[in-house]
Design a protein around this motif. Structure first.
Motif, short mmCIF file in Angstrom:
data_model
loop_
_atom_site.label_atom_id
_atom_site.label_comp_id
_atom_site.label_asym_id
_atom_site.label_seq_id
_atom_site.Cartn_x
_atom_site.Cartn_y
_atom_site.Cartn_z
N LEU A 126 0.87 -1.39 0.08
CA LEU A 126 -0.05 -0.02 0.06
C LEU A 126 1.08 1.21 0.12
CD1 LEU A 126 -0.27 1.58 2.92
CD2 LEU A 126 -0.83 -0.79 3.67
N THR A 127 0.36 2.49 -0.53
CA THR A 127 0.95 3.58 -0.50
C THR A 127 0.04 4.52 0.50
OG1 THR A 127 0.10 4.32 -2.64
CG2 THR A 127 2.07 3.20 -2.94
N GLY A 128 0.64 5.10 1.48
CA GLY A 128 0.02 5.88 2.32
C GLY A 128 0.56 7.54 2.38
N GLY A 129 -0.28 8.45 2.98
CA GLY A 129 0.00 9.64 3.18
C GLY A 129 0.28 10.50 1.92
N GLY A 130 1.00 11.62 1.91
CA GLY A 130 0.90 12.37 0.82
C GLY A 130 1.63 11.62 -0.23
N ASP A 131 1.20 11.76 -1.60
CA ASP A 131 1.92 11.03 -2.69
C ASP A 131 3.35 11.88 -2.98
OD1 ASP A 131 0.98 13.46 -3.77
OD2 ASP A 131 0.95 12.53 -5.94
N CYS A 132 4.14 10.91 -3.91
CA CYS A 132 5.32 11.56 -4.03
C CYS A 132 5.75 11.03 -5.40
CB CYS A 132 6.27 11.68 -3.03
SG CYS A 132 7.17 10.36 -2.75
N PRO A 133 6.37 11.62 -6.18
CA PRO A 133 7.14 10.99 -7.34
C PRO A 133 8.00 10.02 -6.92
CG PRO A 133 7.22 13.54 -7.60
CD PRO A 133 7.03 13.16 -6.11
N GLY A 134 7.89 8.81 -7.47
CA GLY A 134 8.87 7.50 -7.26
C GLY A 134 8.09 6.55 -6.78
N GLY A 148 4.25 9.84 -12.27
CA GLY A 148 4.25 10.47 -10.90
C GLY A 148 2.95 9.91 -10.39
N GLY A 149 2.64 10.24 -8.84
CA GLY A 149 1.70 9.98 -8.11
C GLY A 149 1.88 8.18 -7.80
N THR A 150 0.73 7.64 -7.54
CA THR A 150 0.55 6.26 -7.21
C THR A 150 -0.63 5.51 -8.14
OG1 THR A 150 0.24 4.48 -5.40
CG2 THR A 150 -0.22 7.03 -4.93
N ILE A 151 -0.15 4.60 -8.70
CA ILE A 151 -1.29 3.63 -9.37
C ILE A 151 -2.29 3.19 -8.21
CG2 ILE A 151 -0.10 3.22 -11.45
CD1 ILE A 151 0.14 0.16 -10.28
N LEU A 152 -1.92 3.19 -7.13
CA LEU A 152 -2.89 2.51 -6.13
C LEU A 152 -3.66 3.58 -5.32
CD1 LEU A 152 -0.25 0.10 -4.26
CD2 LEU A 152 -2.06 -0.45 -5.96
N GLY A 153 -3.56 4.72 -5.50
CA GLY A 153 -3.89 5.94 -4.87
C GLY A 153 -3.36 5.85 -3.24
N THR A 154 -3.76 7.04 -2.65
CA THR A 154 -3.30 6.95 -1.30
C THR A 154 -4.51 7.77 -0.42
OG1 THR A 154 -1.51 8.07 -0.04
CG2 THR A 154 -2.05 9.20 -1.83
N SER A 155 -4.31 8.00 0.82
CA SER A 155 -5.06 8.66 1.82
C SER A 155 -4.25 9.02 2.90
CB SER A 155 -6.37 7.86 2.04
OG SER A 155 -6.04 6.85 2.81
N ARG A 156 -4.86 9.77 3.77
CA ARG A 156 -4.23 10.00 5.08
C ARG A 156 -5.02 9.42 6.45
NH1 ARG A 156 0.14 13.35 4.71
NH2 ARG A 156 0.26 14.93 3.28
N THR A 157 -5.63 7.99 5.93
CA THR A 157 -6.24 7.29 6.79
C THR A 157 -5.72 6.73 7.88
OG1 THR A 157 -7.76 6.56 4.94
CG2 THR A 157 -7.97 5.47 6.89
N ASN A 158 -6.00 6.96 9.14
CA ASN A 158 -5.16 6.14 10.25
C ASN A 158 -6.04 5.20 10.86
OD1 ASN A 158 -4.04 5.48 12.61
ND2 ASN A 158 -3.83 7.70 13.33
N PRO A 159 -5.78 3.88 10.56
CA PRO A 159 -6.65 2.75 11.08
C PRO A 159 -6.72 2.74 12.49
CG PRO A 159 -4.47 1.92 10.25
CD PRO A 159 -4.48 3.17 9.91
N PHE A 160 -5.82 3.12 13.39
CA PHE A 160 -6.11 3.16 14.61
C PHE A 160 -7.12 4.40 15.23
CE2 PHE A 160 -2.31 0.89 14.16
CZ PHE A 160 -2.24 -0.16 14.87
N LYS A 161 -7.60 4.98 14.38
CA LYS A 161 -8.57 6.04 14.61
C LYS A 161 -10.02 5.69 14.20
CE LYS A 161 -6.71 9.42 16.74
NZ LYS A 161 -5.58 10.31 16.29
N GLU A 162 -9.98 4.52 13.46
CA GLU A 162 -11.16 4.09 12.83
C GLU A 162 -11.65 2.83 13.53
OE1 GLU A 162 -12.41 4.94 9.74
OE2 GLU A 162 -10.88 6.32 9.78
N LYS A 163 -13.02 2.83 13.75
CA LYS A 163 -13.77 1.71 14.49
C LYS A 163 -13.32 0.31 14.09
CE LYS A 163 -18.37 1.04 16.35
NZ LYS A 163 -19.12 0.04 15.60
N GLU A 164 -12.89 -0.39 15.01
CA GLU A 164 -12.39 -1.79 15.08
C GLU A 164 -11.29 -1.80 13.79
OE1 GLU A 164 -16.08 -3.73 14.29
OE2 GLU A 164 -16.54 -3.81 16.68
#
Ligand code: F6P
Length: 348
Positions: free
Chosen positions: A6-14, A63-79
């Protein structure tokens, strides 16, 4: 063996070069690779795609990521933890490779402590991750910023103006320092060295007195004035709320400086915020090479049982360090490096 990535956080070239490196190397071992969509969100929601060699063909130059990204924090999500465990079980994922900055790798480290097999790959344009000399994305970002500063020189010179350019980097001034020096900014302001606005204005006025009728000020988005100053002692934020990892959302210091400099010096001043331009577009050759090496290394680490570790660049070697050591510490610009470079060139 089945690897989840997975690619997480702000995207970046590479990022795409890492993905390609992992898939090609994994293929040689007959390992399968599954890519989760949009960072940790994809693992929580069990969304993604199988990554074949055909799927990753030629993506390293984009550039970017073919997988997409987000700043989701799983420890802040229910279960969150339970949902991650469920997804990994359902997808039969043996090891999860997380490509990200401190927030994403911090989650990978917590998961490792919870018994989930994780490996980390460091990425961020900010270059602020400790335990690696460089992160990919940084080289591309400084080249974009240098190009922008070069261009600002000609327009500032023609109009006899001060141009304030705001550069990303949150709490670390690496991009501002290196691009500021490379682009020939006359004043460089970074978070590690709080500034004095009176002095900044003095330098600009002295340049004018010497017949140097324009100036460039490179300011990091997280720069602030020294304690005791009546002005700008807090970072300038775009909005009051923080993201899921508690990061403040910075932006706007160039605009504030534009007004103050113009008011205090009487010199016509303009500002520009480079913003996400620094994160977009194709990676530099350096970033493509580094990212590819990191991707290949992740599979080697897996083979060698180096779980709970992060790939790292030390000198010219790619090695690995425990995630525990790598996360939670921001690598800032040493004040001595600023003094040896930005301070020596100040006003020149
Ligand atoms: O961490 C990389 C970075 O580009 C920082 O330099 C910047 O402060 C932040 O991300 C911006 O985040 P967003 O893309 O969420 O606005």
């Amino acid at each position: 063996m089945r690897i989840g990535i997975l690619t997480g956080g702000g995207d970046c070239p590479g990022l795409n070069a890492v993905i390609r490196g992992i898939v090609i190397r994994a293929n040689k071992e007959n390992y399968d690779v599954f890519g989760f969509t949009d960072g940790w969100r994809g693992v929580l929601e069990n969304k993604g795609e199988n990554l074949t060699k055909e799927r990753v063909e030629d993506i390293h130059r984009e550039g970017g990521t073919i997988l997409g990204t987000s700043r989701t924090n799983p420890f802040k999500e229910k279960e969150g933890l339970e949902r991650i465990k469920e997804t990994l079980k359902e997808r039969k994922i043996d090891v999860l490779v997380a490509i990200g900055g401190d927030d994403t790798l911090g989650v990978a480290n917590k998961l490792y402590r919870e018994g989930i097999k994780t490996i980390g790959i460091p990425k961020t344009i900010d270059n602020d991750l400790s335990s690696t000399d460089y992160t990919f994305g940084f080289d591309t970002a400084i080249n974009i910023a240098v190009e922008a500063i070069d261009r600002l020189h000609t327009t500032a010179k023609s109009h006899h103006r001060v141009l304030v350019v705001e550069i990303m980097g949150r709490h670390a001034g690496w991009i501002t320092l290196e691009a500021g020096i490379g682009g020939g900014a006359h004043i460089i302001l970074i978070p590690e060295v709080p500034f004095n606005l009176e002095e900044v204005c003095q330098i600009l006025l002295e340049r004018k007195k010497k017949g140097k009728n324009y100036s460039i000020v490179a300011v990091a988005e997280g720069a602030k004035a020294a304690k005791g100053s009546k002005f700008l002692t807090r970072e300038v934020t775009k909005e009051e709320k923080t993201d899921a990892f508690g990061n403040i959302i910075l932006g706007g210091i160039a605009k504030v400086l534009e007004k103050e400099i113009s008011k205090r010096t009487g010199i016509e001043t303009r500002s520009v915020i480079l913003g996400h331009l620094q994160r977009g577009g194709r990676p530099s050759a350096f970033d493509r090479f580094l990212a590819t090496r990191f991707g290949i290394k992740a599979v080697e680490m897996l083979k060698e049982g180096k779980i709970g570790q992060m790939a790292s660049l030390r000198g010219t070697e790619i090695t690995s360090v425990p995630l525990e050591e790598a996360v939670g510490k921001t690598k800032q610009v040493p004040v001595s490096l600023y003094q040896e470079t930005a301070e020596i060139l100040q006003g020149e």
